[in-house]
Write a protein that holds these residues in place. Sequence first.
Motif, mmCIF file in Angstrom:
data_model
loop_
_atom_site.group_PDB
_atom_site.id
_atom_site.type_symbol
_atom_site.label_atom_id
_atom_site.label_comp_id
_atom_site.label_asym_id
_atom_site.label_seq_id
_atom_site.Cartn_x
_atom_site.Cartn_y
_atom_site.Cartn_z
ATOM 1 N N LEU A 282 -13.244 58.897 11.672
ATOM 2 C CA LEU A 282 -12.468 57.955 12.468
ATOM 3 C C LEU A 282 -11.521 57.189 11.547
ATOM 4 N N PRO A 283 -10.251 57.096 11.890
ATOM 5 C CA PRO A 283 -9.290 56.426 11.003
ATOM 6 C C PRO A 283 -9.196 54.919 11.281
ATOM 7 N N GLY A 284 -10.313 54.236 11.270
ATOM 8 C CA GLY A 284 -10.322 52.804 11.573
ATOM 9 C C GLY A 284 -9.494 51.981 10.608
ATOM 10 N N GLU A 285 -9.694 52.207 9.320
ATOM 11 C CA GLU A 285 -8.921 51.477 8.304
ATOM 12 C C GLU A 285 -7.434 51.778 8.432
ATOM 13 N N ALA A 286 -7.114 53.034 8.657
ATOM 14 C CA ALA A 286 -5.708 53.431 8.773
ATOM 15 C C ALA A 286 -5.077 52.796 10.011
ATOM 16 N N LEU A 287 -5.824 52.706 11.103
ATOM 17 C CA LEU A 287 -5.287 52.081 12.302
ATOM 18 C C LEU A 287 -5.048 50.591 12.084
ATOM 19 N N LEU A 288 -5.957 49.940 11.385
ATOM 20 C CA LEU A 288 -5.779 48.525 11.073
ATOM 21 C C LEU A 288 -4.592 48.329 10.137
ATOM 22 N N ASP A 289 -4.459 49.227 9.147
ATOM 23 C CA ASP A 289 -3.286 49.198 8.277
ATOM 24 C C ASP A 289 -2.003 49.361 9.089
ATOM 25 N N GLY A 290 -2.014 50.327 9.990
ATOM 26 C CA GLY A 290 -0.838 50.585 10.810
ATOM 27 C C GLY A 290 -0.452 49.398 11.667
ATOM 28 N N ALA A 291 -1.436 48.724 12.238
ATOM 29 C CA ALA A 291 -1.154 47.542 13.051
ATOM 30 C C ALA A 291 -0.544 46.425 12.196
ATOM 31 N N CYS A 292 -1.086 46.237 10.999
ATOM 32 C CA CYS A 292 -0.545 45.218 10.092
ATOM 33 C C CYS A 292 0.878 45.562 9.667
ATOM 34 N N ILE A 293 1.118 46.821 9.346
ATOM 35 C CA ILE A 293 2.450 47.248 8.917
ATOM 36 C C ILE A 293 3.447 47.089 10.049
ATOM 37 N N LEU A 294 3.060 47.447 11.266
ATOM 38 C CA LEU A 294 3.948 47.294 12.410
ATOM 39 C C LEU A 294 4.301 45.824 12.639
ATOM 40 N N ALA A 295 3.303 44.958 12.599
ATOM 41 C CA ALA A 295 3.565 43.527 12.772
ATOM 42 C C ALA A 295 4.443 43.002 11.641
ATOM 43 N N GLY A 296 4.173 43.446 10.412
ATOM 44 C CA GLY A 296 4.987 43.027 9.279
ATOM 45 C C GLY A 296 6.416 43.506 9.398
ATOM 46 N N ALA A 297 6.618 44.730 9.873
ATOM 47 C CA ALA A 297 7.975 45.263 10.036
ATOM 48 C C ALA A 297 8.754 44.465 11.071
ATOM 49 N N VAL A 298 8.098 44.114 12.163
ATOM 50 C CA VAL A 298 8.766 43.310 13.187
ATOM 51 C C VAL A 298 9.166 41.954 12.618
ATOM 52 N N LEU A 299 8.276 41.353 11.855
ATOM 53 C CA LEU A 299 8.595 40.048 11.257
ATOM 54 C C LEU A 299 9.705 40.157 10.217
ATOM 55 N N LEU A 300 9.759 41.265 9.494
ATOM 56 C CA LEU A 300 10.773 41.425 8.454
ATOM 57 C C LEU A 300 12.163 41.693 9.010
ATOM 58 N N ILE A 301 12.277 42.316 10.165
ATOM 59 C CA ILE A 301 13.612 42.576 10.696
ATOM 60 C C ILE A 301 14.151 41.400 11.510
ATOM 61 N N THR A 302 13.297 40.427 11.815
ATOM 62 C CA THR A 302 13.797 39.219 12.475
ATOM 63 C C THR A 302 14.338 38.284 11.402
ATOM 64 N N PRO A 303 15.472 37.652 11.672
ATOM 65 C CA PRO A 303 16.043 36.769 10.654
ATOM 66 C C PRO A 303 15.194 35.521 10.446
ATOM 67 N N GLY A 304 15.020 35.164 9.212
ATOM 68 C CA GLY A 304 14.264 33.960 8.868
ATOM 69 C C GLY A 304 13.412 34.204 7.641
ATOM 70 N N PHE A 305 13.229 33.153 6.874
ATOM 71 C CA PHE A 305 12.509 33.280 5.616
ATOM 72 C C PHE A 305 11.001 33.159 5.786
ATOM 73 N N PHE A 306 10.554 32.328 6.721
ATOM 74 C CA PHE A 306 9.124 32.158 6.912
ATOM 75 C C PHE A 306 8.506 33.413 7.520
ATOM 76 N N SER A 307 9.202 34.009 8.473
ATOM 77 C CA SER A 307 8.695 35.266 9.043
ATOM 78 C C SER A 307 8.742 36.385 8.008
ATOM 79 N N ASP A 308 9.719 36.341 7.101
ATOM 80 C CA ASP A 308 9.787 37.342 6.034
ATOM 81 C C ASP A 308 8.598 37.233 5.085
ATOM 82 N N ILE A 309 8.189 36.021 4.784
ATOM 83 C CA ILE A 309 7.031 35.832 3.903
ATOM 84 C C ILE A 309 5.783 36.444 4.538
ATOM 85 N N VAL A 310 5.548 36.138 5.805
ATOM 86 C CA VAL A 310 4.386 36.693 6.498
ATOM 87 C C VAL A 310 4.523 38.210 6.615
#
Length: 130
Positions: free
Chosen positions: A67-95
Amino acid sequence: MFWLILGLIIVVPAIELWGMITVGQWIGPWPTVFLVIATGVLGSYLARKEGWQTYRLAQLQLQKGELPGEALLDGACILAGAVLLITPGFFSDIVGFVLVFPYTRTFVKIFLKKWIQTKLARGDWHIRRW
C-alpha cells in the motif's frame, strides 16, 4: 467550519498583501514583483520534480503489492505546497516550500499521521472494507 473558511478567505489574502507591501518598501516594487514570480517558477519546478518522484514511488509500491500510504501522504503535501507556491505571496510561499522539500515535509507528515490516527481512534473517521 463555515466561519473558519470565511475567515481564512479574508485574513490570508490580507496578510499576504501586507507582506508584499512591506517587502516592496524594503527592496522596491520591481524586485518584489521579480521575487514573487521567481518563487512561483522555482516552486512549480520543485513541486513537479518531487511530484514525479512520489508518483514513481507509489507505482513501485503498488507493483510490489504494498500500500502506498507514505507516497499518498507525500503526494497530498506536495499538491498543497504547489498550490501555495503558485499563489502570490511570501507567507504562502514559505509554507509551500516547507511542504515541497522532502526534509521539511517529513516533519509535517509526522504531524499529519498523528492527526489521522487520532481521528480514526476517536471514531471521527471510518474505514470501510469491501
